[in-house]
Design an enzyme around this catalytic site. Structure first.
Site, mmCIF file in Angstrom:
data_model
loop_
_atom_site.group_PDB
_atom_site.id
_atom_site.type_symbol
_atom_site.label_atom_id
_atom_site.label_comp_id
_atom_site.label_asym_id
_atom_site.label_seq_id
_atom_site.Cartn_x
_atom_site.Cartn_y
_atom_site.Cartn_z
ATOM 1 N N GLU A 64 13.518 -2.277 -4.105
ATOM 2 C CA GLU A 64 13.307 -3.265 -2.957
ATOM 3 C C GLU A 64 12.473 -4.453 -3.112
ATOM 4 O O GLU A 64 11.221 -4.210 -3.215
ATOM 5 C CB GLU A 64 12.707 -2.378 -1.654
ATOM 6 C CG GLU A 64 13.079 -0.998 -1.328
ATOM 7 C CD GLU A 64 12.758 -0.689 0.148
ATOM 8 O OE1 GLU A 64 13.692 -0.693 0.972
ATOM 9 O OE2 GLU A 64 11.517 -0.493 0.479
ATOM 10 N N ASN A 66 14.463 4.250 6.714
ATOM 11 C CA ASN A 66 12.865 4.192 6.845
ATOM 12 C C ASN A 66 12.481 3.539 8.238
ATOM 13 O O ASN A 66 12.502 2.451 8.194
ATOM 14 C CB ASN A 66 12.553 3.409 5.643
ATOM 15 C CG ASN A 66 10.951 3.215 5.792
ATOM 16 O OD1 ASN A 66 10.108 3.995 6.460
ATOM 17 N ND2 ASN A 66 10.378 2.577 4.818
ATOM 18 N N TRP A 67 12.175 4.633 9.110
ATOM 19 C CA TRP A 67 11.731 3.916 10.551
ATOM 20 C C TRP A 67 10.497 3.364 10.415
ATOM 21 O O TRP A 67 10.069 2.527 11.206
ATOM 22 C CB TRP A 67 11.608 5.125 11.407
ATOM 23 C CG TRP A 67 12.941 5.933 11.831
ATOM 24 C CD1 TRP A 67 14.168 5.510 11.219
ATOM 25 C CD2 TRP A 67 13.272 6.885 12.512
ATOM 26 N NE1 TRP A 67 15.379 6.298 11.315
ATOM 27 C CE2 TRP A 67 14.667 7.237 12.449
ATOM 28 C CE3 TRP A 67 12.878 7.682 13.484
ATOM 29 C CZ2 TRP A 67 15.408 8.185 13.197
ATOM 30 C CZ3 TRP A 67 13.217 8.471 14.260
ATOM 31 C CH2 TRP A 67 14.602 8.931 13.973
ATOM 32 N N LYS A 68 9.621 3.435 9.312
ATOM 33 C CA LYS A 68 8.457 2.743 9.314
ATOM 34 C C LYS A 68 7.545 3.286 10.404
ATOM 35 O O LYS A 68 7.692 4.365 10.935
ATOM 36 C CB LYS A 68 8.304 1.121 8.943
ATOM 37 C CG LYS A 68 9.250 0.926 7.976
ATOM 38 C CD LYS A 68 9.059 -0.463 7.793
ATOM 39 C CE LYS A 68 10.386 -0.817 6.222
ATOM 40 N NZ LYS A 68 10.096 -2.056 5.826
ATOM 41 N N GLU A 89 5.130 -1.481 0.886
ATOM 42 C CA GLU A 89 4.053 -1.698 2.067
ATOM 43 C C GLU A 89 2.733 -0.940 1.783
ATOM 44 O O GLU A 89 1.750 -1.138 2.101
ATOM 45 C CB GLU A 89 4.762 -1.306 3.315
ATOM 46 C CG GLU A 89 5.711 -2.565 3.853
ATOM 47 C CD GLU A 89 6.691 -2.106 4.602
ATOM 48 O OE1 GLU A 89 6.830 -0.800 5.206
ATOM 49 O OE2 GLU A 89 7.664 -2.923 4.774
ATOM 50 N N GLY A 101 15.664 -0.436 6.607
ATOM 51 C CA GLY A 101 14.558 -0.344 7.456
ATOM 52 C C GLY A 101 14.798 -0.910 8.867
ATOM 53 O O GLY A 101 15.362 0.013 9.629
ATOM 54 N N GLY A 102 14.686 -1.909 9.280
ATOM 55 C CA GLY A 102 15.076 -2.302 10.817
ATOM 56 C C GLY A 102 16.275 -1.912 11.241
ATOM 57 O O GLY A 102 16.410 -1.324 12.636
ATOM 58 N N HIS A 159 6.255 3.111 -1.570
ATOM 59 C CA HIS A 159 6.731 1.852 -0.713
ATOM 60 C C HIS A 159 6.136 0.713 -0.889
ATOM 61 O O HIS A 159 4.855 0.706 -1.042
ATOM 62 C CB HIS A 159 7.059 1.943 0.828
ATOM 63 C CG HIS A 159 7.951 1.043 1.280
ATOM 64 N ND1 HIS A 159 7.547 -0.102 1.784
ATOM 65 C CD2 HIS A 159 9.270 1.184 1.751
ATOM 66 C CE1 HIS A 159 8.307 -0.879 2.363
ATOM 67 N NE2 HIS A 159 9.413 0.160 2.179
ATOM 68 N N SER A 195 16.652 -6.055 4.000
ATOM 69 C CA SER A 195 17.560 -6.694 4.841
ATOM 70 C C SER A 195 19.115 -6.244 4.760
ATOM 71 O O SER A 195 19.806 -7.013 4.762
ATOM 72 C CB SER A 195 17.179 -8.285 4.770
ATOM 73 O OG SER A 195 15.988 -8.695 5.022
ATOM 74 N N GLY A 214 12.539 -6.954 5.561
ATOM 75 C CA GLY A 214 12.188 -7.475 6.937
ATOM 76 C C GLY A 214 12.358 -9.016 6.940
ATOM 77 O O GLY A 214 11.862 -9.313 7.960
HETATM 78 P P1 13P Z 1 14.166 -3.937 6.190
HETATM 79 O O1 13P Z 1 15.855 -3.225 5.924
HETATM 80 O O2 13P Z 1 13.867 -4.057 7.413
HETATM 81 O O3 13P Z 1 14.287 -5.174 5.461
HETATM 82 O O4 13P Z 1 13.338 -2.967 5.424
HETATM 83 C C1 13P Z 1 13.417 -2.429 4.193
HETATM 84 C C2 13P Z 1 12.610 -1.511 3.645
HETATM 85 O O5 13P Z 1 11.333 -1.748 3.330
HETATM 86 C C3 13P Z 1 13.054 0.047 3.643
HETATM 87 O O6 13P Z 1 12.307 0.794 2.983
#
Ligand code: 13P
Length: 257
Positions: A168, A9-11, A99, A235-236, A97, A214, A174
């Site tokens: 999640e 997920n590149w956000k 967020e 994510g990251g 998600h 993470s 993050g």
């Molecule tokens: P991180 O891997 O950066 O913690 O993010 C997880 C995430 O929200 C994937 O959708």
């Protein structure tokens, strides 16, 4: 045995050019040479990148997903993207998600509607659930998470292959504070039991359920070794070719055993 899945997920990161470069690098790694027969690889760039990224991964086994979709078929919803627009362009769509729940007020009911319309248009939803830190600390997190999933899944015609669930925990996203493999397994096992109760054992056994929060190339193997965890929503680490490709290789290794 269920396949593994590593989904990125590149956000809201990368320009179109950067995203396209990242996709080209990844597709060089995940060529269709039969290297990763047990692991499904998905990348979910921002909407603006989708056409370019889809072109960049042609000839590889990487599937592309969107990060969101609107709940209505079409009409006066300025700025929104419909399931029909995404269908034919991408295979997957992330729905609910944390967020989106946190910053855009998405409710369980909206997540249900989005899941319904995505499936009706042939998209494969990756439905996200997870608790905030205060819910975890309050102790009733399992009920909270299972309720999120129950509402999202109510009325959906799932068959074990047309929907993915991602657990999640918000406190792990993050933050570098990943859930332990035991914490993730506890919730994911409970989610699988819920799918069993709602749709039957065969569908529960086939449904992919991911952990996200993470995850890195260093901890992915621990999660992959757990019986109910089928992979990660990343994510990251999905923005770095080297990290993400190592995670794909680890997932594949876990399923080759
Ligand atoms: P991180 O891997 O950066 O913690 O993010 C997880 C995430 O929200 C994937 O959708």
């Amino acid at each position: 045995m269920r396949k593994a899945m590593i989904a990125g997920n590149w956000k809201m990161n990368t320009t179109v050019a950067e995203g396209s470069d990242l996709a080209i690098n990844l597709s060089g790694f995940v060529s269709s040479s039969g290297k990763f027969t047990k692991t499904l690889v998905v990348i979910c760039p921002p909407f603006t990148h989708l056409s370019e990224v889809v072109k960049s991964v042609v000839g590889s086994d990487i599937a592309v997903g969107a990060q969101n979709v609107w709940s209505e078929e079409k009409g006066a919803y300025t700025g929104e993207i419909s399931a029909k627009m995404l269908a034919g362009l991408v295979k997957y769509v992330i729905i609910g998600h944390s967020e989106r729940r946190q910053y855009f007020g998405e409710t369980n009911e909206l997540v249900n509607k989005k899941t319904t319309i995505a499936m009706a248009n042939g998209l494969l939803p990756i439905v996200c659930v997870g608790e905030l830190l205060d819910v975890r600390q309050g102790g009733d997190y399992l009920n909270f998470i299972l309720n999120q999933a129950r509402v999202a899944l109510t009325g959906q015609a799932i068959n074990g292959e047309n929907l993915v669930i991602a657990y999640e925990p918000v406190w792990a996203i993050g933050t570098g504070l990943a859930a332990s493999k035991e914490q993730a397994e506890e919730v994911i096992g409970a989610l699988r039991n819920l799918v069993n109760a709602m749709f039957g054992a065969e569908i529960a056994d086939k449904t992919l359920i991911l952990y996200g929060g993470s995850t890195t190339e260093e901890n992915i193997a621990e999660y992959m070794a757990m019986p109910d965890i089928d992979g990660a929503l990343v994510g990251g680490a999905s923005l770095k070719t080297e990290k993400f490709t190592k995670m794909i290789a680890e997932a594949e290794k876990s399923r080759a055993r």
